[in-house]
Design an enzyme around this catalytic site. Structure first.
Site, short mmCIF file in Angstrom:
data_model
loop_
_atom_site.label_atom_id
_atom_site.label_comp_id
_atom_site.label_asym_id
_atom_site.label_seq_id
_atom_site.Cartn_x
_atom_site.Cartn_y
_atom_site.Cartn_z
CG LEU A 27 -1.88 -1.19 1.36
CD1 LEU A 27 -2.76 -1.02 2.59
CD2 LEU A 27 -2.73 -1.37 0.11
CG HIS A 31 -3.17 1.20 -2.37
ND1 HIS A 31 -1.80 1.07 -2.48
CD2 HIS A 31 -3.69 0.52 -3.42
CE1 HIS A 31 -1.51 0.33 -3.54
NE2 HIS A 31 -2.64 -0.01 -4.13
CD GLN A 55 -5.37 -7.79 -11.51
OE1 GLN A 55 -6.41 -8.07 -10.90
NE2 GLN A 55 -4.88 -6.57 -11.52
CB SER A 180 2.57 -1.49 -5.64
OG SER A 180 1.36 -1.12 -5.01
P1 AMP Z 1 -3.63 -1.93 -7.11
O1 AMP Z 1 -3.20 -2.37 -5.75
O2 AMP Z 1 -2.53 -1.37 -7.94
O3 AMP Z 1 -4.48 -2.95 -7.81
O4 AMP Z 1 -4.58 -0.68 -6.85
C1 AMP Z 1 -5.70 -0.78 -6.01
C2 AMP Z 1 -6.56 0.44 -6.20
O5 AMP Z 1 -5.80 1.61 -5.87
C3 AMP Z 1 -7.04 0.61 -7.64
O6 AMP Z 1 -8.38 1.06 -7.65
C4 AMP Z 1 -6.11 1.65 -8.17
O7 AMP Z 1 -6.65 2.41 -9.22
C5 AMP Z 1 -5.89 2.52 -6.95
N1 AMP Z 1 -4.65 3.28 -7.07
C6 AMP Z 1 -3.43 2.80 -7.43
N2 AMP Z 1 -2.53 3.80 -7.52
C7 AMP Z 1 -3.20 4.94 -7.21
C8 AMP Z 1 -2.83 6.32 -7.12
N3 AMP Z 1 -1.59 6.71 -7.36
N4 AMP Z 1 -3.78 7.21 -6.76
C9 AMP Z 1 -5.04 6.80 -6.50
N5 AMP Z 1 -5.46 5.53 -6.57
C10 AMP Z 1 -4.56 4.61 -6.92
#
Ligand code: AMP
Length: 299
Positions: A27, A31, A55, A180
Site C-alpha cells: 500500500l 490506496h 490479471q 506499488s
Molecule cells: P492496485 O493495488 O494497484 O491494484 O490498486 C488498487 C486500487 O488503488 C485501484 O483502484 C487503483 O486504481 C488505486 N490506485 C493505485 N494507484 C493509485 C494512485 N496513485 N492514486 C489513487 N489511486 C490509486
C-alpha cells in the site's frame, strides 16, 4: 482491525453499510486515500489484499510484484480499515478459474492491446469480491482509468447494486503517479520515469489552451517522451471516459493515457479531461516522500 481469510468470515463480521477497497497490496498513499474515503461513507470498511494471478500476463511479473502483508495491515488500519481481507487463491478461485467475466469493448484498446486477458482477470476478481462481500460502496483509483470504465460496465451489466467511486490520482513529490511498482524502480531510472507525468501534463496544458484534436495532443505528449532514451513507450491515447474507446477529438469527458516500460518496470498514468470546461484533473501531489519507500513505516 482484523485480518480475515474467507468470504464467509467477512460476511459474518461486517455490520451496517460496507465500503470495499480492492487492492493488490504494498500500500501507498493512493490506496490510503481510497481507504479513508471508504471509511467516511460506511460503517464497515473492508480492504481486500489479493495479488490476483489471472490479471497478470506472465509469471515473472506476478512473482516480482511486491508483497508485505504485515506492513499493509498496519497501513490499512491506520487509514481507517476495519477488516483486511487477505484470501488464498483457492478461496477466490474454488472452481479452478473456470468462472470468468468478460466485458466486451471497454477493455479492448490500450491496456487490452498490450496485456491480453488482463481485464478479464480484473473483471472476474472484482465481480467475485462484489458477489462475496456485497458492499454498498466500492472505491477505485482514476489512475487506472480504463479499469474504472471496465468495473463500471461490469457492475451495471451484472446488476450489482454497489456504488462505484472513482478517486483522484495521488502523485509523488516529483509528479510520478504512485504505484506499488515504483518500489522496483532503481535510482538510475527513477529520473526517466518522471517523463510519463511530464508528457501528460504537457498534454493537459495544451488541452487547457483549447486544443481538442487527439492527434495533436498525442504528438505533444510524445515529444516529451521521445527525448528520454530509457523509456520504452507502449502507447499514448486519448479515450472516452465511459467507453474507454480511443477518440479523434475531445467532445465528452475523456482521459489522456500513457503506458511505458522504464528499466523493465511497466508504468501507466493518465489525466482526466472534463469536456464542458476543458479543464484537466492531474490528481494530487504529495508534499512528502511516499511511505512506499519505507520498509517499516512508523505509525
Ligand atoms: P492496485 O493495488 O494497484 O491494484 O490498486 C488498487 C486500487 O488503488 C485501484 O483502484 C487503483 O486504481 C488505486 N490506485 C493505485 N494507484 C493509485 C494512485 N496513485 N492514486 C489513487 N489511486 C490509486
Amino acid at each position: 482491525m482484523i485480518t480475515l481469510r474467507t468470504f464467509a468470515e467477512v460476511r459474518a463480521a461486517v455490520s451496517g453499510s460496507v465500503s470495499l477497497v480492492p487492492t493488490m497490496g504494498f500500500l501507498h498513499e493512493g490506496h490510503l486515500s481510497l481507504i479513508s474515503a471508504g471509511s467516511e461513507v460506511a460503517d464497515t470498511t473492508v480492504v481486500s489484499l489479493f495479488v490476483n494471478p489471472t490479471q497478470f500476463g506472465d509469471d515473472v511479473d506476478l512473482d516480482a510484484y511486491p508483497r508485505n502483508e504485515e506492513r499493509d495491515a498496519a497501513l490499512a488500519r491506520n487509514a481507517g480499515a476495519d477488516i483486511l481481507f487477505a484470501p488464498s487463491a483457492e478461496e477466490v478461485y474454488p472452481e479452478g478459474k473456470r468462472v470468468t467475466v468478460q466485458v466486451g469493448g471497454v477493455g479492448d484498446a490500450m491496456e487490452g492491446r498490450f496485456r491480453h486477458g488482463h481485464f478479464e482477470g480484473v473483471a472476474t476478481v472484482v465481480a467475485k469480491l462484489f458477489a462475496g462481500i456485497d458492499p454498498d460502496h466500492a472505491f477505485f483509483g482514476r489512475k487506472d482509468a480504463q479499469q474504472l470504465a471496465v468495473v463500471r460496465t461490469m457492475r451495471s451489466g451484472l446488476r450489482f447494486a454497489v456504488r462505484i467511486h472513482g478517486m483522484p490520482t495521488i502523485r509523488e513529490l516529483d509528479g510520478l503517479a504512485l504505484s506499488s511498482r515504483n518500489a522496483r524502480l532503481t535510482p538510475e531510472v527513477r529520473g526517466d520515469a518522471i517523463s510519463l507525468s511530464r508528457a501528460l501534463f504537457a498534454a493537459a496544458d495544451a488541452i487547457e489552451d483549447g486544443i481538442d484534436d487527439a492527434a495533436q495532443i498525442r504528438a505533444i505528449a510524445q515529444s516529451v517522451i521521445e527525448d528520454v532514451p530509457g523509456v520504452e513507450l507502449e502507447y499514448i491515447e486519448v479515450a472516452d471516459a465511459h467507453s474507454a474507446a480511443p477518440i479523434d477529438a475531445i467532445v465528452g469527458d475523456s482521459f489522456v493515457a500513457i503506458a511505458a516500460r522504464v528499466g523493465g518496470v511497466r508504468l501507466i498514468d493518465n489525466v482526466a479531461v472534463e469536456a464542458e470546461t476543458m479543464t484537466v484533473d492531474r490528481g494530487t501531489v504529495l508534499d512528502h516522500r511516499s511511505i512506499l519507500y519505507e520498509e517499516a513505516p512508523c505509525f
